[in-house]
Scaffold this active site. Sequence first.
Site, short mmCIF file in Angstrom:
data_model
loop_
_atom_site.label_atom_id
_atom_site.label_comp_id
_atom_site.label_asym_id
_atom_site.label_seq_id
_atom_site.Cartn_x
_atom_site.Cartn_y
_atom_site.Cartn_z
N SER A 40 -3.39 -3.44 -1.10
CA SER A 40 -2.29 -4.11 -0.42
C SER A 40 -2.71 -5.52 -0.03
O SER A 40 -3.78 -5.72 0.54
CB SER A 40 -1.90 -3.32 0.83
N HIS A 70 -1.68 -7.73 2.25
CA HIS A 70 -1.78 -8.25 3.62
C HIS A 70 -3.04 -7.80 4.36
O HIS A 70 -3.31 -8.26 5.46
CB HIS A 70 -0.50 -7.96 4.42
N CYS A 78 -0.43 6.84 22.51
CA CYS A 78 0.52 6.93 23.61
C CYS A 78 1.47 5.74 23.61
O CYS A 78 2.64 5.87 23.92
CB CYS A 78 -0.21 6.98 24.95
N THR A 86 12.98 -7.04 -10.12
CA THR A 86 12.52 -8.40 -10.37
C THR A 86 11.21 -8.66 -9.63
O THR A 86 11.10 -8.37 -8.44
CB THR A 86 13.60 -9.40 -9.91
N ASN A 96 -9.02 3.57 7.74
CA ASN A 96 -8.49 2.41 8.45
C ASN A 96 -8.80 2.43 9.95
O ASN A 96 -8.75 1.40 10.59
CB ASN A 96 -6.98 2.30 8.22
N GLY A 108 0.81 -1.22 0.00
CA GLY A 108 0.00 0.00 0.00
C GLY A 108 0.84 1.27 0.00
O GLY A 108 0.55 2.22 -0.72
N THR A 109 1.89 1.29 0.78
CA THR A 109 2.71 2.49 0.89
C THR A 109 3.35 2.83 -0.45
O THR A 109 3.31 3.98 -0.91
CB THR A 109 3.78 2.30 1.98
#
Length: 404
Positions: free
Chosen positions: A199, A201, A325, A237, A151, A71-72
């Site tokens: 993506s 995954h 946090c 590749t 998300n 995705g990135t």
Amino acid sequence: MKRIYFDHSATTPVDREAAALALEYMTDKFGNASSIHSFGRESRKAVDAAREQVAALLGATPNEIFFTSGGTEGDNLAIKGVAFANRKKGNHIITSAIEHHAILHTCEYLEKQGYEVTYLPVDEYGMVRIEDLKKAITDKTILISIMFANNEVGTLQPVKEIGRIAREKGIYFHTDAVQAAGNYPIDVNELNIDLLTLSGHKFHAPKGIGALYIRRGVKVDEIQHGGGHERNMRAGTENVPGIAGLGKAAEIAKRDMEKKTARLRSMRDRIIREITEKIPHIKLNGHPTERMPGNVNFSFLYVEGESLLLNLDLKGIAASSGSACTSGSLDPSHVLLAMGMTHEVAHGSLRVTLGRDNTDEDVDYFLEVLPEIISRLRAMSPLFGAGGTARAGNPCSECQAHSH
Ligand SMILES: *Cc1c(COP(=O)(O)O)cnc(C)c1O
């Protein structure tokens, strides 16, 4: 102890059939897909088959699918690729404040390169307003990039309406569909989508593999240079095992789409209904109906998200929180803040994202342990007085040390 996975927006287990296929293309069928000999041809065949399977998932044609590392990379290629290739037409990009960082940080980078970016605000449900989009468009606008589904809160954006407007104005429309692809029906033609990131995954394919859909004729510059792989769009590749696994996962997702989304929706709605009935001082985050079938996101006032996660983890339940946090940053999620939430409410958020292997028994168990954990945490909270009365204040002691 029984372990329950409720974090499918973070990642999903690889489908066994997809994993078996990937293994086959790592061991017995290991050829380089660019090689002329039979080993190479065998791998090329697998890449071609996967391209058809991914195209079919989106209603696209195979030559519009380009494999990426996920995705990135797909988001980077779409945004920078369109920006660089269309610089002469204009330098303005429209996106939203609640995008994934793969989009936001790419746009911030482009701002430093002289591009102008409009970050559209969202309403209290995390949805972009069409009126804001229309007002943001200028004659310099070359790209609109709005995510398909968020998300964190699962809100589905008005993608069809955005696509219609973009098409009317002759502006390219990219959507980060990493959450939606394979988990929600998508037809790129019906929705007028010009570029779409997915993506593997996030829908039971391996990590490190994905695809960018680029409508035929859309001008995109390549970002990674090298050999001429992926029709010069993405050198390197091919990750044949990953690609084969992605293709299989796409085929399975398409086949099971209706059944899966119906099941997840029913589990989701039951969780939302029962939490609303059983637990006081809560807020449902995200849109009440326009949301991903597997997404539940609540804020529990007077509770710290990270304490809640740890307590659920002790009971074997894996979920996530919009309070960052735990990740070393004291800032609550940019998504929840963009929705107008106070830091206090954002800190007590819990995201449960369901997947195809979750059962009604998983939901029973979660709904049994959650109210007890919430009561216990609230009883310990200095902000939640004896007798269940609420006192004002910021529940995150760490954040109190910092001015917001
Ligand atoms: C997970 C995710 C990404 C990043 O995808 P990777 O394959 O992990 O790089 C981008 N956008 C959204 C909306 C996501 O959920």
